[in-house]
Design an enzyme around this catalytic site. Sequence first.
Site, mmCIF file in Angstrom:
data_model
loop_
_atom_site.group_PDB
_atom_site.id
_atom_site.type_symbol
_atom_site.label_atom_id
_atom_site.label_comp_id
_atom_site.label_asym_id
_atom_site.label_seq_id
_atom_site.Cartn_x
_atom_site.Cartn_y
_atom_site.Cartn_z
ATOM 1 N N GLY A 92 0.702 -1.292 -0.073
ATOM 2 C CA GLY A 92 -0.100 0.107 -0.049
ATOM 3 C C GLY A 92 0.869 1.224 -0.131
ATOM 4 O O GLY A 92 1.105 1.740 1.060
ATOM 5 N N GLU A 113 13.199 -3.757 -3.214
ATOM 6 C CA GLU A 113 12.439 -3.858 -4.497
ATOM 7 C C GLU A 113 12.988 -3.599 -5.699
ATOM 8 O O GLU A 113 12.755 -4.380 -6.516
ATOM 9 C CB GLU A 113 11.194 -2.896 -4.104
ATOM 10 C CG GLU A 113 10.173 -2.955 -5.351
ATOM 11 C CD GLU A 113 8.993 -2.010 -5.272
ATOM 12 O OE1 GLU A 113 8.064 -2.025 -6.243
ATOM 13 O OE2 GLU A 113 8.896 -1.150 -4.439
#
Length: 396
Positions: A127, A244
Amino acid sequence: MDIRFTPEEQAFREEVRAFLRAELPEALAARIREGKRLNKQDQVFWMRKLSARGWLAPGWPVEHGGTGWNSVQKQIFEEECFAAGAPRALPFGLNMVAPVIMKFGSEQQKAHYLPRILDCQDWWCQGYSEPGAGSDLASLKTRAVRDGEHYVVNGQKTWTTLAQHADWMFCLVRTDPQAQAQRGISFLLIDMNSPGITVRPIITLDGEHEVNEVFLDNVRVPVANLLGRENEGWTCAKYLLTYERTGIARTGESKALLRRLKIIAAREQRNGRPLLEDPLFRSQVAELEIQLMANEMSNLRLLATVRDGGVPGAESSILKIKGTELRQALTWQISKALGSYAVPHLEDELGYAEATPLHEDGASAFTRYLDTRKASIYGGTNEIQKNIIAKMILEL
């Protein structure tokens, strides 16, 4: 393209290949090769196979259930999995929130969440992005207001990958609206079954439901689910993004695409000769191979830094840029090699209940081409990564 490996590393490669031959169902590998989207059951099935072997979390410390592999072993494992057509283990729990929990979480949070990630009990989503806060993530507006032992969260997240399946979401929220930019942001772990959460699909260019909008309406989140300190969530966010962006390089996938490109180009004909013998096309393939080799070397250097106790830095932005650009270029080159066979067939407009590919590689090639269009946007757009490189590495 080849890199020399030690006898021990070659033996490890054979061990991985043997595992894949024994445990990876051909039907599942075929779905990957054909470019078909996997369902949750497919993903969980394969991740549990890896977990049972102790191979699900190569990047984790051994004390938390990691493999203890070095950077070369991790690279070999990734290469062989992509070559065999194995599903990619979803990164949101394993490679994104887990390192943040290890770094900033309490002992209770580590003891609760990490084993559940490793056992595939919890499916996570991210999120971060909002309609007005994508590349400029620090402008996010989702609010979390303290109410006793809970935060009350209101706002909207977007481009939330696989949120329709998620059990948990790691979420950036604004806990101090008076603070400037990054200083008033906190990092919350939110149960996706909480009342007040609505997930709506966003259908992407390739016709798939992979990403979503997530609406949070008076969602109550226990204060115990705060990771790190209140208003210091940006530190967690930056730490997560380096992991990431390193994973986004996906050199193993690019090498598999390059192999596929060579097979197709050797088979397809131009003027009665294999396309791979065409000087212009061959030079384009060679250029991609050179770039891929350079990116692989850079990825190995960064993995070695992590192995020795370091943390991925701004260099991961270089991997993100080149890795995503290479996948886009390779899928485009495959589509070029297939020519008209890679043209999409819109079954709704043609009146067919189901499309029939005109070529065994056509449908999957174009699906992958469309899918990689987003690669240079997610994880921080490539334009933003260039700004990071200019500031943090070149000191401009």
